[in-house]
Design an enzyme around this catalytic site. Structure first.
Site, PDB file in Angstrom:
ATOM      1  N   ARG A 116      -1.593  -2.379   5.570  1.00  0.00           N
ATOM      2  CA  ARG A 116      -1.649  -2.458   4.108  1.00  0.00           C
ATOM      3  C   ARG A 116      -3.111  -2.338   3.683  1.00  0.00           C
ATOM      4  NH1 ARG A 116       2.374  -5.455   1.345  1.00  0.00           N
ATOM      5  NH2 ARG A 116       1.706  -4.159  -0.382  1.00  0.00           N
ATOM      6  N   GLN A 223      10.082  -8.445  -6.687  1.00  0.00           N
ATOM      7  CA  GLN A 223       9.596  -9.699  -6.103  1.00  0.00           C
ATOM      8  C   GLN A 223       9.757 -10.870  -7.066  1.00  0.00           C
ATOM      9  OE1 GLN A 223       7.854  -6.815  -6.244  1.00  0.00           O
ATOM     10  NE2 GLN A 223       6.554  -6.528  -4.450  1.00  0.00           N
ATOM     11  N   ASP A 264      -4.588  -9.327  -4.921  1.00  0.00           N
ATOM     12  CA  ASP A 264      -4.799  -8.924  -3.538  1.00  0.00           C
ATOM     13  C   ASP A 264      -6.254  -8.576  -3.243  1.00  0.00           C
ATOM     14  OD1 ASP A 264      -1.927  -8.227  -2.018  1.00  0.00           O
ATOM     15  OD2 ASP A 264      -1.825  -8.328  -4.196  1.00  0.00           O
TER      16      ASP A 264
END
Length: 382
Positions: A116, A223, A264
């Site tokens: 990722r 999510q 993130d």
């Protein structure tokens, strides 16, 4: 009677028949090291909310696949899974000398690091583990492996404490009865405990704040619907699920007092990368005068990235938009699909960035650097 199934990557356990999956969530840890120390055990988040499956990951391919396919997800949880995972893989290296061990360790580390690209916690945790190996240069692989285990477990333990501290700082920005809107999942399923954006909610729940939470569904992977609404509801929080395009409606009605989201990666200027759609929520909140708070462990702060334009955004498969969650394809065959996993929220739309070392406000170049300095100072003293 508890059901069990076998998968290629290990065993998984389903909730007992007839018992609410929600009531069982608290019984399991999002990510941990197996008792034998030979596997990473995770809740397979692609199966939620209908089924809890615990999966054991032992091979490099299984660990990579779990991270890439979002079986384990959320920046902090990815970092923990990577740290535990590289320890497990290091234990499989058949080398008696340090040099051979180190070369194979780096090869496995770089492979996992490619799973990722946007979540900085992945590379942060893996680099931290590599630093352990390099600090014990020349020692036996068995000795190095012991130090790697200590570091991996420390990273996991630190995540719980970091989330709790973020929750304490975030709670000071709220008052009892407030309405909170959140996007994606930055909850306990994205961390080892508490979550980041949900940490103030969980702490408030323990202290009788009675928050009202609105959870965006978060297309295309849902999510917010599958994970955030699920875990908050399971914990007894007053949570209402809304479609992504309903955020303006609830803000217009005055039901939202603050937006709390995770992230993130944080650039040096305060731009943040978070799940796609976060920037839309921030822009709408700015219009309606609702403060936007980004909850970010210092491990997500990347002072080497000057601004959001320099953040590499992961592109996901088009099938996540056209086919996932549907019995039949819901878009014309051959239609072009743009499916970025994240977007960048401009720092001008962010009222504060909440870290375990305190709350940073503009000018972020100064305040984020100061917070990063606090972390470095603390690590030096340890």
């Amino acid at each position: 009677m508890e059901q069990s199934v076998k998968q290629q990557s290990g065993s998984s356990v389903a909730a007992p028949a007839g018992e609410s999956v929600c009531r069982r969530l608290a019984d399991y840890e999002t990510v941990r090291l197996s008792e034998a120390g030979d596997a990473v055990e995770i809740i397979d988040q692609t199966k939620l909310p209908g089924r809890i499956e615990l999966v054991s990951l032992r091979s490099a391919e299984d660990i990579y696949d779990a991270i890439y396919r979002l079986r384990v997800r959320g920046a902090p949880a990815i970092g923990v899974a990577a740290a535990l995972g590289i320890y497990v893989l290091a234990g499989q290296i058949a080398a008696k000398d340090y040099g051979t061990f180190y070369r194979e360790f780096v090869r496995q580390k770089e492979y996992l690091d490619s799973a990722r690209p946007t979540a900085v916690n992945l590379s942060w945790a893996l680099n931290r583990m590599q630093n352990v190996v390099e600090c014990h240069k020349g020692e036996s692989p068995a000795a190095v492996l012991g130090f790697l285990k200590q570091e991996a477990l420390a990273i996991r333990q630190e995540d719980e404490e970091v989330c709790r501290r973020i929750g304490e700082h975030g709670l000071m920005l709220l008052k009892p009865g407030d309405g909170i809107l959140t996007h994606c999942n930055a909850g306990r399923l994205a961390t080892c405990r508490y979550g980041t954006a949900t940490a103030p909610v969980y702490l408030g729940q323990e202290r009788g704040y009675h928050f009202r939470v609105f959870a965006d569904e978060t297309r295309p992977l849902l999510q917010g619907a599958r994970l955030t609404a699920y875990e908050l509801y399971a914990s007894g929080v007053d949570v209402t699920l809304i479609c992504d395009n309903m955020s303006a409606s609830v803000m217009q009605k005055g039901w939202v007092n603050a937006v709390f989201v995770g992230c993130d990666r944080v650039a040096a200027n305060g731009d943040t990368a978070n799940k796609i759609g976060t920037s839309v929520v921030a822009a709408v909140a700015h219009y309606y005068g609702v403060p936007v708070y980004v909850c970010a462990p210092t491990s997500t702060i990347d002072l080497n990235t000057p601004d959001g334009a320099a953040i590499r955004i992961e592109q996901r498969p088009e099938e996540e938009v056209t086919e996932m969650w549907y019995r039949e394809r819901m878009a014309p065959d051959g239609v072009k699909v743009y499916n970025p996993a994240f977007d960048v929220t401009d720092h001008t739309l962010i009222d504060a960035i909440i870290t375990e070392y305190g709350v940073a406000r503009a000018p972020y170049e100064q305040t984020l650097a100061g917070i990063a300095g606090k972390r470095m100072a603390e690590e030096t003293e340890m």
